[in-house]
Design a protein around this motif. Structure first.
Motif, PDB file in Angstrom:
ATOM      1  N   ARG A  15       0.842  -1.205   0.000  1.00 23.00           N
ATOM      2  CA  ARG A  15       0.000   0.000   0.000  1.00 23.00           C
ATOM      3  C   ARG A  15       0.877   1.256   0.000  1.00 23.00           C
ATOM      4  O   ARG A  15       0.599   2.229  -0.709  1.00 23.00           O
ATOM      5  N   GLU A  16       1.952   1.230   0.787  1.00 20.49           N
ATOM      6  CA  GLU A  16       2.880   2.361   0.816  1.00 20.49           C
ATOM      7  C   GLU A  16       3.538   2.551  -0.556  1.00 20.49           C
ATOM      8  O   GLU A  16       3.689   3.672  -1.038  1.00 20.49           O
ATOM      9  N   LEU A  18       2.224   1.677  -3.476  1.00 20.07           N
ATOM     10  CA  LEU A  18       1.201   2.202  -4.385  1.00 20.07           C
ATOM     11  C   LEU A  18       1.051   3.716  -4.245  1.00 20.07           C
ATOM     12  O   LEU A  18       0.941   4.437  -5.234  1.00 20.07           O
ATOM     13  N   ILE A  19       1.044   4.199  -3.018  1.00 19.24           N
ATOM     14  CA  ILE A  19       0.952   5.643  -2.775  1.00 19.24           C
ATOM     15  C   ILE A  19       2.193   6.343  -3.313  1.00 19.24           C
ATOM     16  O   ILE A  19       2.109   7.360  -3.995  1.00 19.24           O
ATOM     17  N   GLY A  20       3.354   5.763  -3.056  1.00 21.86           N
ATOM     18  CA  GLY A  20       4.615   6.365  -3.481  1.00 21.86           C
ATOM     19  C   GLY A  20       4.789   6.428  -4.986  1.00 21.86           C
ATOM     20  O   GLY A  20       5.486   7.305  -5.502  1.00 21.86           O
ATOM     21  N   GLY A  22       2.827   7.479  -7.048  1.00 22.58           N
ATOM     22  CA  GLY A  22       2.252   8.724  -7.560  1.00 22.58           C
ATOM     23  C   GLY A  22       3.301   9.797  -7.792  1.00 22.58           C
ATOM     24  O   GLY A  22       3.085  10.728  -8.560  1.00 22.58           O
ATOM     25  N   ASP A  23       4.446   9.673  -7.155  1.00 23.99           N
ATOM     26  CA  ASP A  23       5.540  10.627  -7.308  1.00 23.99           C
ATOM     27  C   ASP A  23       6.537  10.058  -8.310  1.00 23.99           C
ATOM     28  O   ASP A  23       7.134   9.006  -8.070  1.00 23.99           O
ATOM     29  N   LYS A  51       6.901   5.379 -11.633  1.00 25.67           N
ATOM     30  CA  LYS A  51       5.704   5.841 -12.348  1.00 25.67           C
ATOM     31  C   LYS A  51       5.797   5.631 -13.857  1.00 25.67           C
ATOM     32  O   LYS A  51       4.803   5.379 -14.519  1.00 25.67           O
TER      33      LYS A  51
END
Length: 125
Positions: A15-16, A18-20, A22-23, A51
């Protein structure tokens, strides 16, 4: 490795990740015993994620799904792979991409690493 690394489970680290993703400056390495692609099991998944190199990453049930380029000579041919979460042994953020990369370990499970699965373990996942 520290106990803090082991205290996270694979799902929390994913999950961390997946969020990361985005950058665009974030880069990750995911290591697992196997992945599935086109109905076949392939052993040893070492996936570099950022990304610009992966598409549509998600956790679905007990698998991490992501589109990747399996053949760098065919950049228009994305392939969907499925990685069983219980086969992931390490997830790291690459803090300084390059020859002498520094890693921040989000997850490391020595027990999973030490217990390399028999052929049936990934097939059942």
């Amino acid at each position: 490795m520290t106990d803090a690394i082991r205290s996270l489970d694979a799902y929390a680290a994913l999950r961390e990740l997946l969020i990361g993703l985005g950058d665009p400056t974030n880069h990750y390495l995911l290591k697992a015993h196997c992945y599935e692609h086109d109905g076949r099991v392939w052993y040893l998944a070492i996936v570099q994620l950022n990304k610009g190199s992966v598409w549509d990453p998600m956790i679905e049930g007990d698998h991490f799904l992501v589109d990747v380029l399996l053949n760098r000579l065919q950049p228009d041919c994305r392939s969907r792979i499925s990685i069983p979460c219980d086969q992931v042994w390490q997830i790291a953020q690459v803090l300084s991409p390059g020859q002498r990369s520094q890693l921040k370990y989000l997850y490391h499970n020595q027990i999973v690493f030490d217990n390399y699965p028999l052929a049936s373990a990934c097939l059942e996942a």
